[in-house]
Design an enzyme around this catalytic site. Structure first.
Site, mmCIF file in Angstrom:
data_model
loop_
_atom_site.group_PDB
_atom_site.id
_atom_site.type_symbol
_atom_site.label_atom_id
_atom_site.label_comp_id
_atom_site.label_asym_id
_atom_site.label_seq_id
_atom_site.Cartn_x
_atom_site.Cartn_y
_atom_site.Cartn_z
ATOM 1 N N HIS A 88 -42.023 16.640 3.917
ATOM 2 C CA HIS A 88 -41.164 15.756 3.129
ATOM 3 C C HIS A 88 -41.731 15.552 1.727
ATOM 4 O O HIS A 88 -40.982 15.496 0.736
ATOM 5 C CB HIS A 88 -41.016 14.414 3.842
ATOM 6 C CG HIS A 88 -40.179 13.426 3.102
ATOM 7 N ND1 HIS A 88 -40.720 12.394 2.376
ATOM 8 C CD2 HIS A 88 -38.825 13.320 2.957
ATOM 9 C CE1 HIS A 88 -39.751 11.695 1.812
ATOM 10 N NE2 HIS A 88 -38.594 12.231 2.158
ATOM 11 N N GLU B 146 -39.033 4.720 -0.613
ATOM 12 C CA GLU B 146 -38.050 5.336 0.277
ATOM 13 C C GLU B 146 -38.295 4.904 1.721
ATOM 14 O O GLU B 146 -37.345 4.622 2.476
ATOM 15 C CB GLU B 146 -38.118 6.859 0.169
ATOM 16 C CG GLU B 146 -37.127 7.592 1.051
ATOM 17 C CD GLU B 146 -37.275 9.108 0.989
ATOM 18 O OE1 GLU B 146 -36.645 9.785 1.822
ATOM 19 O OE2 GLU B 146 -38.019 9.605 0.118
ATOM 20 N N GLU C 179 -45.412 10.268 -7.270
ATOM 21 C CA GLU C 179 -44.435 10.421 -6.179
ATOM 22 C C GLU C 179 -44.821 9.611 -4.950
ATOM 23 O O GLU C 179 -43.960 9.293 -4.124
ATOM 24 C CB GLU C 179 -44.295 11.897 -5.818
ATOM 25 C CG GLU C 179 -42.930 12.285 -5.272
ATOM 26 C CD GLU C 179 -41.796 11.984 -6.225
ATOM 27 O OE1 GLU C 179 -40.663 11.767 -5.752
ATOM 28 O OE2 GLU C 179 -42.035 11.960 -7.451
ATOM 29 N N GLU D 122 -40.816 18.442 -0.381
ATOM 30 C CA GLU D 122 -39.411 18.377 -0.791
ATOM 31 C C GLU D 122 -39.282 17.605 -2.103
ATOM 32 O O GLU D 122 -38.520 17.984 -3.003
ATOM 33 C CB GLU D 122 -38.606 17.704 0.321
ATOM 34 C CG GLU D 122 -37.157 17.420 -0.021
ATOM 35 C CD GLU D 122 -36.559 16.348 0.859
ATOM 36 O OE1 GLU D 122 -35.761 15.550 0.336
ATOM 37 O OE2 GLU D 122 -36.893 16.304 2.063
ATOM 38 N N HIS D 123 -40.032 16.505 -2.216
ATOM 39 C CA HIS D 123 -40.002 15.727 -3.452
ATOM 40 C C HIS D 123 -40.636 16.498 -4.605
ATOM 41 O O HIS D 123 -40.104 16.502 -5.726
ATOM 42 C CB HIS D 123 -40.756 14.407 -3.250
ATOM 43 C CG HIS D 123 -39.952 13.350 -2.561
ATOM 44 N ND1 HIS D 123 -39.502 12.216 -3.207
ATOM 45 C CD2 HIS D 123 -39.493 13.250 -1.292
ATOM 46 C CE1 HIS D 123 -38.811 11.458 -2.360
ATOM 47 N NE2 HIS D 123 -38.804 12.069 -1.182
#
Length: 483
Positions: A94, A174, A167, A97-98
């Site tokens: 994940h 999130e 991030e 992905e960012h």
């Protein structure tokens, strides 16, 4: 007579061509019950075919071209997700992905965003427990540019240390938002207890300590281990020419290695289902969110389609929907008539070697005892008293759901990529309809007997759950003594 014979032979050749296209090159109508074609609508038989090619490095390229389309969806489906992580790097897929959108060796983040906007395109990605997907929706003329951008963000991501640090905060925020969504939270708890100690039990985002500690080295190691050609599928749908897509894939992905840099292919650990529950009680909350599941079947199991049909028979209900109490499902009718829940739905989640089949309910805290009684009673009823009428209605509903799930180029590309990773081929709508039509009431009963009757379950519940029966009570109600 000669004319009649000629017409018959021509029709036979056309019929065999349909079977070869939809069931495989070696198939003819003699191999399959002839009644199958009679029950399949012509619009399904005319569904576009899927072209599949394999590059020299074992990467697969698949596409479905739609005549007259002016837009296309192209993407890369990777056989890697949170299941392939370890406890120490859980969250890496994940996190990557960012990072994919934060700049490459050729493009800064701003240049990437401006280029996509100038194309009129849409670039996105998502991570699941078994797959990671990067895809772009663009105009027909921009397909070559989209494939090049996908290769750049996948293979040449800069993984800048400063961007990684920034991030972390984004992903933590999130996580906060995800945890506010009770359904997401409960289903994560359900996986954690059902598959405890295995890869499927880990969350996609990973624990907070991993998000704060993952390094550039961790991310690069994950890419080197899992982003290999044999585990990638390039899929396209819409205004896509298959040969052009193969040439683009060869040009931009042809150098991807067949095996990891260290030479050993990495596989996921085996899924082990554990009957158990996890309960997070909030006495101040007047609503309960409950997920109850039995171990299900894998994508390739012979029980996969019967479970889909079983899911459709049990159905779903929401008191805010226009149906009111006029629902066909017996379980949902019981819930509606006795006002037992705000909503209830049946889910059937498949993985490579296992699955989860069960119900998710949102209910008032003072209705849980009755809700569980009616729910378990209806689940066990599937073993003994399913009617032919229920099965036939569910078949029609399931076919409609399958076809509506292919509405749009993005949905088709998603279907192609997922199926090639799970089945190794594309299952056409004709084959899907044929498999559904072949199911009988006895198949549904046998499937329910295998997966529900007197079987251990996993349960996750959050909120006002003081009235929720304990594990042994639910386990005891997974079978009937008399019927």
């Amino acid at each position: 007579m000669a004319l009649r014979a000629a017409v018959f032979q021509t029709a036979k050749r056309q019929q065999n061509a349909v079977f070869r296209r939809n069931f495989g090159a070696a198939s003819t109508s003699e191999d399959v019950d002839s009644s199958i074609l009679e029950n399949i609508p012509s619009y399904v038989l005319k569904h576009p075919s899927t072209d599949i090619s394999t590059l020299a490095n074992d990467m697969r390229v698949a596409s479905e071209s739609v005549a007259g389309a002016e837009t296309a969806t192209v993407g890369v489906w990777i056989d890697a997700g949170s299941r392939y992580e370890t406890a120490s790097n859980n969250g890496a897929a994940h996190f990557l992905e960012h990072m994919a959108f934060k700049g490459t060796q050729k493009r800064t983040q701003q240049q990437l965003e401006v280029e996509i906007e100038n194309m009129g395109g849409h670039l996105n990605a998502y991570t699941s427990r078994e797959q990671t997907v990067y895809f772009a929706k663009v105009f027909k003329h921009a397909v070559p540019q989209a494939v090049e951008i996908l290769s750049d963000i996948l293979l040449n991501s800069k993984l800048d240390e400063g961007a990684i640090e920034r991030e972390r905060g984004v992903i933590l925020r999130e996580m906060e938002e995800v945890n506010k969504q009770q359904e997401e939270l409960v289903l994560d708890h359900l996986h954690a207890t059902a598959f405890q100690g295995t890869g499927l039990g880990r969350t996609i985002l990973g624990p907070e300590e991993n998000i704060r500690s993952l390094t550039k080295t961790d991310l690069k190691e994950y890419v080197d281990k899992h982003y290999t050609a044999g585990r990638m599928v390039i899929a396209g749908a819409g205004a896509v020419d298959h040969m052009e897509l193969c040439d683009l894939a060869e040009k931009h992905f042809g150098n991807v290695g067949k095996t990891p840099a260290f030479g050993v292919d990495v596989h996921h650990d085996a899924a082990v289902f554990t009957g158990s529950d996890i309960r997070v009680k909030f006495d101040s909350d007047s609503t309960a969110h409950i997920a109850l599941a039995f171990e299900g079947a894998s994508w390739t199991s012979e029980y996969a389609f019967p479970l889909m049909l079983l899911q459709t028979i049990l159905g779903s209900y929401d008191r805010l929907s226009g149906q009111g109490k006029n629902v066909a499902s017996k379980m949902c009718l019981d819930v509606a008539q006795h006002d037992l829940a705000h909503s209830i739905s049946t889910f059937n989640t498949c993985y490579k070697d296992t699955g989860l089949f069960g119900i998710y309910a949102v209910a008032p805290d003072n209705k849980l005892d009755d809700l569980m009684w009616y729910t378990m009673n209806n689940l066990v009823r599937m073993v003994h008293k399913v009617s032919d009428e229920e099965v036939q209605r569910a078949k029609t509903q399931l076919k409609a759901t399958m076809l509506m799930g292919l509405d749009g180029h993005s949905a088709v590309a998603e279907d192609i990529g997922r199926q090639l990773l799970t089945y190794g081929r594309r299952m056409t709508p004709v084959e899907v309809f044929a498999r559904i039509d072949a199911l009988t009431t006895d198949d549904v009963k046998a499937t329910a007997a295998k997966f529900i009757n007197d079987e251990d379950h996993a349960l996750a519940a959050v909120g006002g759950i003081h009235e929720l029966p304990d594990y042994n009570w639910i386990r005891r109600h997974s079978y009937w003594l008399r019927y």
